[in-house]
Motif scaffolding. Sequence first.
Motif, PDB file in Angstrom:
ATOM      1  N   TYR A   1      47.589  40.855  40.047  1.00  0.00           N
ATOM      2  CA  TYR A   1      48.536  40.832  38.950  1.00  0.00           C
ATOM      3  C   TYR A   1      48.051  39.810  37.930  1.00  0.00           C
ATOM      4  O   TYR A   1      47.766  38.653  38.299  1.00  0.00           O
ATOM      5  CB  TYR A   1      49.928  40.432  39.470  1.00  0.00           C
ATOM      6  N   ALA A   2      47.931  40.218  36.667  1.00  0.00           N
ATOM      7  CA  ALA A   2      47.521  39.300  35.599  1.00  0.00           C
ATOM      8  C   ALA A   2      48.721  38.418  35.259  1.00  0.00           C
ATOM      9  O   ALA A   2      49.626  38.837  34.552  1.00  0.00           O
ATOM     10  CB  ALA A   2      47.043  40.080  34.384  1.00  0.00           C
ATOM     11  N   SER A   3      48.722  37.199  35.778  1.00  0.00           N
ATOM     12  CA  SER A   3      49.868  36.309  35.618  1.00  0.00           C
ATOM     13  C   SER A   3      49.813  35.478  34.333  1.00  0.00           C
ATOM     14  O   SER A   3      50.798  34.830  33.983  1.00  0.00           O
ATOM     15  CB  SER A   3      49.982  35.383  36.829  1.00  0.00           C
ATOM     16  N   SER A   4      48.687  35.476  33.657  1.00  0.00           N
ATOM     17  CA  SER A   4      48.556  34.786  32.370  1.00  0.00           C
ATOM     18  C   SER A   4      47.390  35.420  31.620  1.00  0.00           C
ATOM     19  O   SER A   4      46.720  36.308  32.145  1.00  0.00           O
ATOM     20  CB  SER A   4      48.310  33.289  32.587  1.00  0.00           C
ATOM     21  N   ASP A   5      47.152  34.931  30.424  1.00  0.00           N
ATOM     22  CA  ASP A   5      46.018  35.438  29.646  1.00  0.00           C
ATOM     23  C   ASP A   5      44.688  35.128  30.314  1.00  0.00           C
ATOM     24  O   ASP A   5      43.709  35.807  30.076  1.00  0.00           O
ATOM     25  CB  ASP A   5      46.015  34.828  28.236  1.00  0.00           C
ATOM     26  N   TRP A   6      44.640  34.099  31.153  1.00  0.00           N
ATOM     27  CA  TRP A   6      43.373  33.670  31.727  1.00  0.00           C
ATOM     28  C   TRP A   6      43.307  33.743  33.241  1.00  0.00           C
ATOM     29  O   TRP A   6      42.257  33.524  33.818  1.00  0.00           O
ATOM     30  CB  TRP A   6      43.007  32.281  31.231  1.00  0.00           C
ATOM     31  N   GLY A   7      44.404  34.068  33.928  1.00  0.00           N
ATOM     32  CA  GLY A   7      44.355  34.104  35.384  1.00  0.00           C
ATOM     33  C   GLY A   7      45.046  35.310  35.994  1.00  0.00           C
ATOM     34  O   GLY A   7      45.925  35.921  35.378  1.00  0.00           O
ATOM     35  N   GLN A   8      44.629  35.644  37.204  1.00  0.00           N
ATOM     36  CA  GLN A   8      45.276  36.715  37.960  1.00  0.00           C
ATOM     37  C   GLN A   8      45.436  36.284  39.406  1.00  0.00           C
ATOM     38  O   GLN A   8      44.671  35.470  39.918  1.00  0.00           O
ATOM     39  CB  GLN A   8      44.490  38.013  37.861  1.00  0.00           C
ATOM     40  N   ARG A   9      46.457  36.816  40.055  1.00  0.00           N
ATOM     41  CA  ARG A   9      46.802  36.431  41.420  1.00  0.00           C
ATOM     42  C   ARG A   9      46.705  37.636  42.341  1.00  0.00           C
ATOM     43  O   ARG A   9      47.177  38.711  42.006  1.00  0.00           O
ATOM     44  CB  ARG A   9      48.225  35.892  41.462  1.00  0.00           C
ATOM     45  N   GLY A  10      46.097  37.399  43.503  1.00  0.00           N
ATOM     46  CA  GLY A  10      45.980  38.447  44.501  1.00  0.00           C
ATOM     47  C   GLY A  10      46.988  38.218  45.612  1.00  0.00           C
ATOM     48  O   GLY A  10      47.144  37.097  46.096  1.00  0.00           O
ATOM     49  N   SER A  11      47.658  39.283  46.003  1.00  0.00           N
ATOM     50  CA  SER A  11      48.625  39.191  47.101  1.00  0.00           C
ATOM     51  C   SER A  11      48.513  40.437  47.973  1.00  0.00           C
ATOM     52  O   SER A  11      47.974  41.465  47.565  1.00  0.00           O
ATOM     53  CB  SER A  11      50.052  39.027  46.576  1.00  0.00           C
ATOM     54  N   CYS A  12      49.044  40.325  49.178  1.00  0.00           N
ATOM     55  CA  CYS A  12      49.010  41.446  50.111  1.00  0.00           C
ATOM     56  C   CYS A  12      50.032  42.494  49.689  1.00  0.00           C
ATOM     57  O   CYS A  12      51.193  42.170  49.439  1.00  0.00           O
ATOM     58  CB  CYS A  12      49.324  40.935  51.525  1.00  0.00           C
TER      59      CYS A  12
ATOM     60  N   TRP B   1      43.851  33.093  43.624  1.00  0.00           N
ATOM     61  CA  TRP B   1      43.968  33.044  42.170  1.00  0.00           C
ATOM     62  C   TRP B   1      42.550  33.082  41.644  1.00  0.00           C
ATOM     63  O   TRP B   1      41.646  32.479  42.233  1.00  0.00           O
ATOM     64  CB  TRP B   1      44.635  31.745  41.708  1.00  0.00           C
ATOM     65  N   ARG B   2      42.361  33.819  40.571  1.00  0.00           N
ATOM     66  CA  ARG B   2      41.023  33.893  39.981  1.00  0.00           C
ATOM     67  C   ARG B   2      41.137  34.043  38.472  1.00  0.00           C
ATOM     68  O   ARG B   2      42.106  34.615  37.975  1.00  0.00           O
ATOM     69  CB  ARG B   2      40.205  35.033  40.576  1.00  0.00           C
ATOM     70  N   PRO B   3      40.120  33.540  37.753  1.00  0.00           N
ATOM     71  CA  PRO B   3      40.106  33.737  36.312  1.00  0.00           C
ATOM     72  C   PRO B   3      39.996  35.238  35.999  1.00  0.00           C
ATOM     73  O   PRO B   3      39.382  35.997  36.755  1.00  0.00           O
ATOM     74  CB  PRO B   3      38.842  33.004  35.857  1.00  0.00           C
ATOM     75  N   ARG B   4      40.608  35.655  34.908  1.00  0.00           N
ATOM     76  CA  ARG B   4      40.490  37.059  34.502  1.00  0.00           C
ATOM     77  C   ARG B   4      39.091  37.378  34.001  1.00  0.00           C
ATOM     78  O   ARG B   4      38.653  38.519  34.074  1.00  0.00           O
ATOM     79  CB  ARG B   4      41.536  37.387  33.449  1.00  0.00           C
ATOM     80  N   ASP B   5      38.373  36.363  33.520  1.00  0.00           N
ATOM     81  CA  ASP B   5      36.994  36.548  33.075  1.00  0.00           C
ATOM     82  C   ASP B   5      36.095  36.591  34.317  1.00  0.00           C
ATOM     83  O   ASP B   5      35.946  35.587  35.011  1.00  0.00           O
ATOM     84  CB  ASP B   5      36.591  35.389  32.168  1.00  0.00           C
ATOM     85  N   PRO B   6      35.489  37.747  34.631  1.00  0.00           N
ATOM     86  CA  PRO B   6      34.672  37.858  35.841  1.00  0.00           C
ATOM     87  C   PRO B   6      33.472  36.906  35.868  1.00  0.00           C
ATOM     88  O   PRO B   6      32.932  36.622  36.934  1.00  0.00           O
ATOM     89  CB  PRO B   6      34.211  39.321  35.854  1.00  0.00           C
ATOM     90  N   ALA B   7      33.063  36.376  34.725  1.00  0.00           N
ATOM     91  CA  ALA B   7      31.947  35.437  34.685  1.00  0.00           C
ATOM     92  C   ALA B   7      32.350  34.058  35.208  1.00  0.00           C
ATOM     93  O   ALA B   7      31.496  33.246  35.530  1.00  0.00           O
ATOM     94  CB  ALA B   7      31.413  35.316  33.258  1.00  0.00           C
ATOM     95  N   GLU B   8      33.633  33.785  35.312  1.00  0.00           N
ATOM     96  CA  GLU B   8      34.132  32.471  35.737  1.00  0.00           C
ATOM     97  C   GLU B   8      34.408  32.443  37.243  1.00  0.00           C
ATOM     98  O   GLU B   8      35.448  31.975  37.688  1.00  0.00           O
ATOM     99  CB  GLU B   8      35.405  32.126  34.966  1.00  0.00           C
ATOM    100  N   THR B   9      33.472  32.897  38.063  1.00  0.00           N
ATOM    101  CA  THR B   9      33.704  32.995  39.506  1.00  0.00           C
ATOM    102  C   THR B   9      33.840  31.650  40.194  1.00  0.00           C
ATOM    103  O   THR B   9      34.362  31.581  41.302  1.00  0.00           O
ATOM    104  CB  THR B   9      32.581  33.795  40.204  1.00  0.00           C
ATOM    105  N   PHE B  10      33.396  30.570  39.541  1.00  0.00           N
ATOM    106  CA  PHE B  10      33.530  29.260  40.168  1.00  0.00           C
ATOM    107  C   PHE B  10      34.997  28.852  40.292  1.00  0.00           C
ATOM    108  O   PHE B  10      35.333  28.003  41.099  1.00  0.00           O
ATOM    109  CB  PHE B  10      32.764  28.192  39.384  1.00  0.00           C
TER     110      PHE B  10
END
Length: 149
Positions: free
Chosen positions: A64-75, A84-93
């Motif tokens: 779920y895209a919870s903000s302009d820059w982040g998304q959250r994964g849930s079961c 939680w991960r950045p929406r930009d796939p290049a920001e994997t760190f």
Amino acid sequence: MAEATPVTGGCLSGAVRYEAEAYLDLAYYCHCKICQKSSSQPFEIGVLTKSGSLRFTKGQPIYYASSDWGQRGSCGACGSGIDWRPRDPAETFGINVGVCSLDQPEAVKPYLHMFFDEKVPWFDVADDLPRTTGAEALGIYESWKEQIE
């Protein structure tokens, strides 16, 4: 440079399982309004994972895209928060997992409070960890790049 440790974890129902390398000394309390709403709690605790190391070994989270820059994964089965991960796939760190999704959350040592200016006013924080504001979050995010890349 921070050191990553192999970890495993998953959701409450067991439908989603993962393995990763996590920076157990770079866990943080996040008091932002989005984390409060997402967790239905006063804060969430995330722990950063080594870039490219998070691998799902059973099932997959729903994002779920919870903000302009982040998304959250849930079961999708039990609703447990996983990552939680950045929406930009290049920001994997910047990918992190929820501390209590780990099989051994007691191994984690949080080191700071983020978005402390958004803390629920009735929640008393009794530790002596550094407290940072939302305005300081981007600087912290950038410092993580330097510590873990």
